[in-house]
Write a protein that holds these residues in place. Sequence first.
Motif, PDB file in Angstrom:
ATOM      1  N   ALA A  45      44.758  31.483  41.637  1.00  0.00           N
ATOM      2  CA  ALA A  45      43.373  31.816  41.959  1.00  0.00           C
ATOM      3  C   ALA A  45      42.499  31.835  40.702  1.00  0.00           C
ATOM      4  CB  ALA A  45      43.310  33.162  42.658  1.00  0.00           C
ATOM      5  N   SER A  46      43.078  31.532  39.538  1.00  0.00           N
ATOM      6  CA  SER A  46      42.340  31.675  38.273  1.00  0.00           C
ATOM      7  C   SER A  46      41.640  33.021  38.229  1.00  0.00           C
ATOM      8  CB  SER A  46      41.311  30.548  38.094  1.00  0.00           C
ATOM      9  OG  SER A  46      41.902  29.454  37.475  1.00  0.00           O
ATOM     10  N   ASP A  47      42.374  34.037  38.560  1.00  0.00           N
ATOM     11  CA  ASP A  47      41.788  35.375  38.652  1.00  0.00           C
ATOM     12  C   ASP A  47      42.818  36.367  38.118  1.00  0.00           C
ATOM     13  OD1 ASP A  47      39.993  37.342  39.261  1.00  0.00           O
ATOM     14  OD2 ASP A  47      39.974  36.984  41.420  1.00  0.00           O
ATOM     15  N   LEU A  48      42.374  37.602  37.917  1.00  0.00           N
ATOM     16  CA  LEU A  48      43.321  38.643  37.548  1.00  0.00           C
ATOM     17  C   LEU A  48      43.930  39.249  38.807  1.00  0.00           C
ATOM     18  CD1 LEU A  48      41.328  40.421  34.710  1.00  0.00           C
ATOM     19  CD2 LEU A  48      43.092  38.676  34.521  1.00  0.00           C
ATOM     20  N   GLU A  49      45.101  39.812  38.669  1.00  0.00           N
ATOM     21  CA  GLU A  49      45.735  40.526  39.784  1.00  0.00           C
ATOM     22  C   GLU A  49      44.893  41.721  40.201  1.00  0.00           C
ATOM     23  OE1 GLU A  49      50.463  39.743  38.796  1.00  0.00           O
ATOM     24  OE2 GLU A  49      49.502  41.666  38.353  1.00  0.00           O
ATOM     25  N   ARG A  50      44.936  42.014  41.483  1.00  0.00           N
ATOM     26  CA  ARG A  50      44.213  43.193  41.972  1.00  0.00           C
ATOM     27  C   ARG A  50      45.046  44.451  41.722  1.00  0.00           C
ATOM     28  NH1 ARG A  50      43.412  42.137  47.947  1.00  0.00           N
ATOM     29  NH2 ARG A  50      41.845  43.784  47.942  1.00  0.00           N
ATOM     30  N   ALA A  51      44.324  45.551  41.561  1.00  0.00           N
ATOM     31  CA  ALA A  51      45.000  46.826  41.290  1.00  0.00           C
ATOM     32  C   ALA A  51      45.909  47.224  42.452  1.00  0.00           C
ATOM     33  CB  ALA A  51      43.965  47.916  41.009  1.00  0.00           C
ATOM     34  N   ASP A  52      45.653  46.704  43.643  1.00  0.00           N
ATOM     35  CA  ASP A  52      46.520  46.984  44.803  1.00  0.00           C
ATOM     36  C   ASP A  52      47.982  46.686  44.502  1.00  0.00           C
ATOM     37  OD1 ASP A  52      43.776  46.149  45.807  1.00  0.00           O
ATOM     38  OD2 ASP A  52      44.654  47.039  47.611  1.00  0.00           O
ATOM     39  N   ALA A  53      48.203  45.715  43.631  1.00  0.00           N
ATOM     40  CA  ALA A  53      49.568  45.286  43.351  1.00  0.00           C
ATOM     41  C   ALA A  53      50.336  46.312  42.508  1.00  0.00           C
ATOM     42  CB  ALA A  53      49.525  43.937  42.619  1.00  0.00           C
ATOM     43  N   LEU A  64      38.865  57.991  38.416  1.00  0.00           N
ATOM     44  CA  LEU A  64      38.041  57.110  37.570  1.00  0.00           C
ATOM     45  C   LEU A  64      38.808  55.803  37.410  1.00  0.00           C
ATOM     46  CD1 LEU A  64      37.425  59.779  34.750  1.00  0.00           C
ATOM     47  CD2 LEU A  64      36.111  59.469  36.867  1.00  0.00           C
ATOM     48  N   LEU A  65      38.113  54.700  37.693  1.00  0.00           N
ATOM     49  CA  LEU A  65      38.825  53.431  37.781  1.00  0.00           C
ATOM     50  C   LEU A  65      38.067  52.353  37.023  1.00  0.00           C
ATOM     51  CD1 LEU A  65      41.092  51.717  39.192  1.00  0.00           C
ATOM     52  CD2 LEU A  65      39.469  51.370  41.076  1.00  0.00           C
ATOM     53  N   CYS A  66      38.800  51.571  36.260  1.00  0.00           N
ATOM     54  CA  CYS A  66      38.197  50.400  35.610  1.00  0.00           C
ATOM     55  C   CYS A  66      38.991  49.165  35.990  1.00  0.00           C
ATOM     56  CB  CYS A  66      38.181  50.577  34.094  1.00  0.00           C
ATOM     57  SG  CYS A  66      37.562  49.112  33.241  1.00  0.00           S
ATOM     58  N   VAL A  67      38.348  48.238  36.707  1.00  0.00           N
ATOM     59  CA  VAL A  67      39.040  47.057  37.252  1.00  0.00           C
ATOM     60  C   VAL A  67      38.150  45.826  37.195  1.00  0.00           C
ATOM     61  CG1 VAL A  67      40.542  48.284  38.872  1.00  0.00           C
ATOM     62  CG2 VAL A  67      38.211  47.649  39.569  1.00  0.00           C
ATOM     63  N   TYR A  68      38.791  44.658  37.391  1.00  0.00           N
ATOM     64  CA  TYR A  68      37.988  43.454  37.588  1.00  0.00           C
ATOM     65  C   TYR A  68      37.926  43.054  39.064  1.00  0.00           C
ATOM     66  CZ  TYR A  68      36.066  38.799  37.418  1.00  0.00           C
ATOM     67  OH  TYR A  68      35.305  37.694  37.677  1.00  0.00           O
ATOM     68  N   PRO A  69      38.985  42.507  39.693  1.00  0.00           N
ATOM     69  CA  PRO A  69      38.808  42.168  41.112  1.00  0.00           C
ATOM     70  C   PRO A  69      38.798  43.462  41.927  1.00  0.00           C
ATOM     71  CG  PRO A  69      40.794  41.140  40.181  1.00  0.00           C
ATOM     72  CD  PRO A  69      40.324  42.164  39.212  1.00  0.00           C
ATOM     73  N   PRO A  70      37.945  43.544  42.946  1.00  0.00           N
ATOM     74  CA  PRO A  70      37.869  44.772  43.750  1.00  0.00           C
ATOM     75  C   PRO A  70      39.191  45.033  44.484  1.00  0.00           C
ATOM     76  CG  PRO A  70      35.992  43.317  44.191  1.00  0.00           C
ATOM     77  CD  PRO A  70      36.960  42.535  43.361  1.00  0.00           C
TER      78      PRO A  70
END
Lengths: 357, 357
Positions: A45-53, A64-70
């Motif tokens: 996906a040319s993306d970062l992994e989601r925090a769900d993983a 408090l959360l810092c992430v890239y993909p929602p």
Amino acid sequence: MPLNPDDKLLVHLPGPAPAGWLEAAARRFPGLEVRWEVAGVDAAASDLERADALPPETLAGVTLLCVYPPPSPRAMERVRVVQLASAGSDRWLGHDKFGDEGVVFCSSSGCQSVQIAEWVMGAWLAHRHHFRLYDEQQRRATWNARVLDKPVADSLGRRVGILGYGSIGRQCARLAHALGMRVYAHTRTERPDAPSRRHAGCYSVPGTGDPDGAIPARWFHGDAGFRQLLALGLDLLVIALPLTASTRGLVARPQFRQLHDASAGRTFVCNVARGPVVDTDALVEALEQGLISGAALDVTDPEPLPPQHPLWKAPNVFITPHVSWQSDALVPRIAGLIMENLERLDRGEPLLNQIKK
Amino acid sequence: MPLNPDDKLLVHLPGPAPAGWLEAAARRFPGLEVRWEVAGVDAAASDLERADALPPETLAGVTLLCVYPPPSPRAMERVRVVQLASAGSDRWLGHDKFGDEGVVFCSSSGCQSVQIAEWVMGAWLAHRHHFRLYDEQQRRATWNARVLDKPVADSLGRRVGILGYGSIGRQCARLAHALGMRVYAHTRTERPDAPSRRHAGCYSVPGTGDPDGAIPARWFHGDAGFRQLLALGLDLLVIALPLTASTRGLVARPQFRQLHDASAGRTFVCNVARGPVVDTDALVEALEQGLISGAALDVTDPEPLPPQHPLWKAPNVFITPHVSWQSDALVPRIAGLIMENLERLDRGEPLLNQIKK
């Protein structure tokens, strides 16, 4: 809402904490539990992994959360502050937590401006100095100086219009100003005086940008101001504004036509915002008909751009696959922003880069 | 030596006089005969035609001359002042008139600095942001964001060493400074204090360069200073000094080795001076062995670079055929310099850019 003993910070970014950062956070906020997880790359996906993983215990109790993909709202149950790793928040539109008035969202605007402005001015200079022509000659091992038959027009005294005068726009302005260009800023709302022109409440890397708004030769705003800007005879138009309902399709057939009429087709258009701010069909037409001298696009509509899309082969276009934000300094800069916002949170002050939802 | 009634100025440049220039000259210097001839292009040699090709009556009696390729001494019989259209004077070495103490030579240093500095910083940014990689992907219509597997290091806080702090070096410094780079200047002779750091006696386009020498974080000079500079761990080395007996082969095997040892092979080398300042064999080796991260060359040794030369195919090199001086503003800038030097000549003052032969 100062920090409280239950606060748990999860940082999920594509790099480790900068040296000393975790120790400094532990010293400054002894009650705060910090979990720093390096986000992997989802190559397909040319993306970062989601925090769900992440494992459930890593997500548990995070406030408090810092992430890239929602992540899914489920993975964000107790989160009250979200620090985005992106300057834009359009990926969050329609997300339950983004719609929740009780959750504060902050962009990481300012952490990408240095590299994106470099991308913009690099693409502009490469265009003006015919680097791709010479690159092609080099591939054929051909020395052809073509003295003066492909004249270069340098940047001194040229006109750049900047749509959106946030962190990225201001850093573009700094570089353009050093090149001797005349800078025109366009903002959504009017900025009639010095206080309104300051970059207040926003993160900037120290020593970058135009914090006081001192660089622009003129300021424009709103729809009428946009038409005035396009009528100036621009050499360069930089698109650096958020994608919203009102900016979608902002640069379309009438605007390309207007650029052509005012500048005899010499405007170079750089889009580092989001693809849909530009009408892609109109852009392809404008390139093919010479309404503009060229375009540099780090974003397209759609993304990824399909292999058969005519934009790939349009004349005088340079396309990169949404990478201009990349920098090995991105994670350290976001870490600096997190620390600053922890301070502000703890003191009950407004956070930097808070998004008006 | 004020202007006298016998003075005849011949300008032989690749463009007409800027609008109003001839009229202004006639008003200011009514006794001066001005002949402005547009120099044609000798495509085979990628050079401008020599003034020798002009009709004898155009050359007759000329005392003040502005040219690019050196004419034969025969065509310069009565010339007492030569304004070169180039920043360097190495094409004149061995020329009878250049050796004549009675003939004053002035370079056009300062008229090329804007475009050449743009070339330098454009090549630097293109290198750092992997533009050629993306260009190649675009030719294959391939969207591949390769998130983080080809990291970008932006320019903020990086170190640039500038060899030769004249007009070109100073404009490179201005742009690098705006990018947030740390600038180190290297000059032939020591510049220990503010007066010695000024760009005195030299033409600059107003609002460009670093006239006071305020930008460099440190100054170096001479052989020992050169070794100190290379030991700093440079990200970028810009070569912008004249070709002389003492600069020929200045950057050779020991220097590439030193750059590698100090910077772990991350230095990018830009040569916009003259090819022979760099030892070409050593450069090819340095590129192949990764002693430097890459090079951008507007000049090579030899020129033109023959098709089979290994430099064409060396890794991470970008080559243009000695064109970085090109700009549609070059002739107007030289015209401005000629006017200024006519003023100085008439007042009996030292000319700008006078070459110490």
